[in-house]
Design a protein around this motif. Structure first.
Motif, short mmCIF file in Angstrom:
data_model
loop_
_atom_site.label_atom_id
_atom_site.label_comp_id
_atom_site.label_asym_id
_atom_site.label_seq_id
_atom_site.Cartn_x
_atom_site.Cartn_y
_atom_site.Cartn_z
N LEU A 113 -10.36 6.09 -10.76
CA LEU A 113 -9.61 7.21 -10.21
C LEU A 113 -8.41 6.76 -9.37
O LEU A 113 -7.36 7.40 -9.39
N LEU A 114 -8.62 5.65 -8.67
CA LEU A 114 -7.53 5.16 -7.83
C LEU A 114 -6.30 4.78 -8.67
O LEU A 114 -5.16 4.96 -8.25
N SER A 115 -6.55 4.29 -9.87
CA SER A 115 -5.45 3.85 -10.74
C SER A 115 -4.48 4.98 -11.07
O SER A 115 -3.28 4.75 -11.28
N SER A 116 -4.99 6.21 -11.13
CA SER A 116 -4.14 7.34 -11.50
C SER A 116 -3.58 8.09 -10.29
O SER A 116 -2.89 9.11 -10.45
N SER A 117 -3.88 7.59 -9.10
CA SER A 117 -3.39 8.26 -7.89
C SER A 117 -1.88 8.12 -7.75
O SER A 117 -1.33 7.03 -7.95
N ALA A 118 -1.24 9.23 -7.36
CA ALA A 118 0.21 9.20 -7.11
C ALA A 118 0.53 8.96 -5.64
O ALA A 118 1.70 8.92 -5.24
N LEU A 119 -0.50 8.81 -4.81
CA LEU A 119 -0.30 8.67 -3.37
C LEU A 119 0.02 7.25 -2.95
O LEU A 119 0.53 7.02 -1.85
N LEU A 120 -0.28 6.27 -3.80
CA LEU A 120 -0.09 4.87 -3.44
C LEU A 120 0.71 4.17 -4.52
O LEU A 120 0.66 4.53 -5.70
N ASN A 121 1.44 3.11 -4.13
CA ASN A 121 2.12 2.31 -5.13
C ASN A 121 1.14 1.27 -5.70
O ASN A 121 0.02 1.13 -5.22
N GLU A 122 1.56 0.56 -6.72
CA GLU A 122 0.64 -0.34 -7.44
C GLU A 122 0.12 -1.46 -6.54
O GLU A 122 -1.04 -1.85 -6.62
N GLU A 123 0.97 -1.99 -5.68
CA GLU A 123 0.54 -3.06 -4.77
C GLU A 123 -0.52 -2.54 -3.80
O GLU A 123 -1.52 -3.21 -3.53
N GLN A 124 -0.31 -1.34 -3.27
CA GLN A 124 -1.29 -0.74 -2.35
C GLN A 124 -2.62 -0.48 -3.06
O GLN A 124 -3.68 -0.69 -2.49
N LYS A 125 -2.55 -0.01 -4.30
CA LYS A 125 -3.77 0.22 -5.07
C LYS A 125 -4.55 -1.08 -5.25
O LYS A 125 -5.78 -1.12 -5.06
#
Length: 563
Positions: free
Chosen positions: A355-367
């Motif tokens: 689910l985190l992968s599809s989040s728009a709240l964070l950038n890829e580095e933060q994920k």
């Protein structure tokens, strides 16, 4: 003059080499190499319990790790006297007539059936059942009697039979089969005669039904009744086996040049990781060494006089010389130990991974950073919370059979189960129940040995779980009601392999003397907390009752517990 040896240890996920000073067991250099194809889950299908490894992972790891320890130790290569290899088992590999792994030959480079069949591959359950049925009914010798009376799908003949029936091309192309520890040893030695090559006593006795009583492997007459292929294969295998204190040969020129070593370097007979780990932990008679990682192997040595003619039912074998020459080595274990907790961790990380992968709240580095932080902290936080839960609180009851049951009484068809869940059950409660389960599974192994008259005076823990989880080790001491010493070495199997190497090179006269000089010291000891022992005994009864529900054969064996 100084003498040095190398122990090479093949685990489930990686290979590690250690370069050891034979005078005192000091580790001068070590190196670990992950299997890159295995890490990518190539050739595996967990849904059908298929776990295969490409021989290139092992060959590349051998070269990487040994070259590293030779170069970084700054030791004169001419003083490196010997190498011994230990591996997982039973992990058989099909090979061509010249000993080349089939997966390295044209047309089989990506065929999972041409790969090494890893110890935890359970695709051969039906074939193991056939072996057990035939052994009990054919009217001759019971060839399983020195292997606990039950042949497992984790072992040599069952795996070979399964692959041969599934893949005609592999069946026709494979000249013979070798255990992983034998294959890697054969790769290094100068004498390439497969007929005279010294096969591992440890591997043959515990996994292939080899025994002196019937002059080697089961005869063709027995194997023919299983499948004509096995009877024909029998003549391309071996009759004699050898202990790992003996030399299998000298390092061949090709590998001497690749590794920066001399052809004077002796290569010892191969062995299994748990057995060499026990040697690295200074095993002695009536000592139970628990090798605790993804699974467990439980190793005991005892005198021939003490064991006599009795056969211990439901274990993974008793073999003369498999651990220490001159002693009977007995093996048991759990098909999953750390893997039980790894499964739970993966289960809880599903939302993070998916689910985190599809989040728009964070950038890829933060994920990526958040995923790593959660993964690193999860077991630590679960452990801290589980420790706070009193034993008087309602705790779920779980079984440790998430990868089947190895011992006592091998049955890879059984499944794990969990009971006593409620709306008050939280993640730490389930975690605590899983820790209890792996400790109760350990208790059943100890009970079986003692019921069969095998005395256990000392318990030693080695491996990642033993060193990294005081919570599990204290729980285990309470459940077993025995003190447990933990070996200091991170690399006990590799150290044990180095000890065998020192004896094979003639530096020490026997394994016991070498182990006392070179073996690992102990870093800690866990003693039973008497106020908790009784509480765990009550929880153990609930574990036994759930076991009988999940596997009715247990109820039949121990009906008096469940009247």
């Amino acid at each position: 003059m100084k003498n040095y040896v190398i122990g090479l240890d093949y685990g489930s996920d990686s290979v590690r080499a250690v370069l050891i000073d034979t005078e005192n067991g000091q580790e001068l250099a070590s190196s670990v190499c992950d299997y890159k194809r295995w890490k990518n889950k190539e050739y595996c299908n967990a849904s059908i319990n298929q776990f295969r490894q490409h021989p290139l992972d092992h060959i590349e790891g051998l070269e990487t790790t040994i070259k590293y320890v030779v170069e970084n130790s700054k030791v004169d290569p001419s003083l490196i006297r010997s190498i011994c290899i230990d591996t997982t088992g039973s992990s058989p590999v099909p090979v061509a007539e010249d000993g080349t792994p089939l997966a390295l030959t044209e047309g089989f480079e990506h065929n999972p059936n041409a790969m090494m069949v890893l110890w935890k591959d359970h695709t051969a359950i039906n074939e193991a059942n056939e072996i057990n049925e035939l052994a009990a009914s054919w009217g001759g010798e019971d060839f399983t009697k020195y292997e606990g009376g039950i042949y497992s799908s984790e072992w040599f003949w069952a795996k070979i039979l399964h692959v041969a029936r599934e893949d005609e091309a592999v069946k026709k192309a494979a000249y013979t089969w070798m255990e992983h520890c034998d294959l890697m040893t054969y790769l290094l030695i100068d004498d390439k005669d497969l007929k005279t090559f010294k096969r591992s006593r440890c591997a043959a006795g515990h996994k292939a039904m080899w025994h002196e009583d019937w002059n080697g492997l089961p005869p063709a007459a027995f194997l023919e009744k299983l499948d004509p292929y096995l009877a024909s294969l029998r003549g391309k295998l071996y009759d004699e086996t050898y202990t790992s204190d003996l030399a299998a040969g000298n390092l061949n020129k090709e590998w001497a040049d690749r590794l920066g070593l001399s052809t004077d370097t002796i290569i010892a007979v191969g062995t299994f990781d748990a057995h060499s780990g026990a040697v690295g932990a200074k095993i002695d008679e009536r000592t139970l060494v628990r090798v605790m990682g993804t699974s467990t192997c439980d190793i005991i040595v005892d005198t021939k006089e003490s064991i006599g003619t009795k056969t211990v039912r439901g274990i993974c074998g008793q073999v003369d010389g498999s651990v220490i020459p001159g002693y009977i080595g007995l093996e048991a274990g759990q098909s999953a130990f750390g893997d039980v907790l790894a499964w739970y961790k993966e289960l809880l990380l599903w939302p993070t991974e998916n689910l985190l992968s599809s989040s728009a709240l964070l950038n890829e580095e933060q994920k990526a950073q958040l995923k790593a932080e959660i993964s690193d902290k999860l077991i630590v936080e679960l452990t801290a919370e589980a420790e706070k839960i009193p034993l008087t609180e309602s705790i779920p009851v779980a079984l440790d059979w998430i990868n089947g049951r190895r011992t006592p009484d091998a049955n890879q068809e059984v499944k794990s189960a969990i009971s006593n869940l409620s709306l008050g059950t939280k993640a730490p409660h389930v975690f605590k129940s899983l820790v209890n389960a792996i400790c109760f599974g350990s208790k059943k192994i100890v009970d079986r040995f003692e019921e069969e008259g095998v005395r256990i005076d000392t318990v030693i823990g080695i491996g990642g779980v033993a060193r990294k989880s005081p919570f599990i080790m204290q729980t285990l001491a309470n459940v077993l009601n025995k003190p447990i010493k933990v070996a200091l070495s991170d690399q006990a199997p590799a150290l044990g392999a180095a000890i065998y190497a020192a004896v094979a090179a003639g530096i020490y006269p026997n394994v016991i003397e070498a182990s006392q000089k070179m073996g690992s010291p102990f870093e800690s000891e866990y003693t039973p907390e008497l106020d908790k022992v009784a509480a765990y005994n009550k929880l153990l009864l609930a574990y036994e009752q759930l076991s009988a529900f999940a596997d009715p054969s247990i109820k039949k064996q121990h009906n008096e517990l469940y009247i």
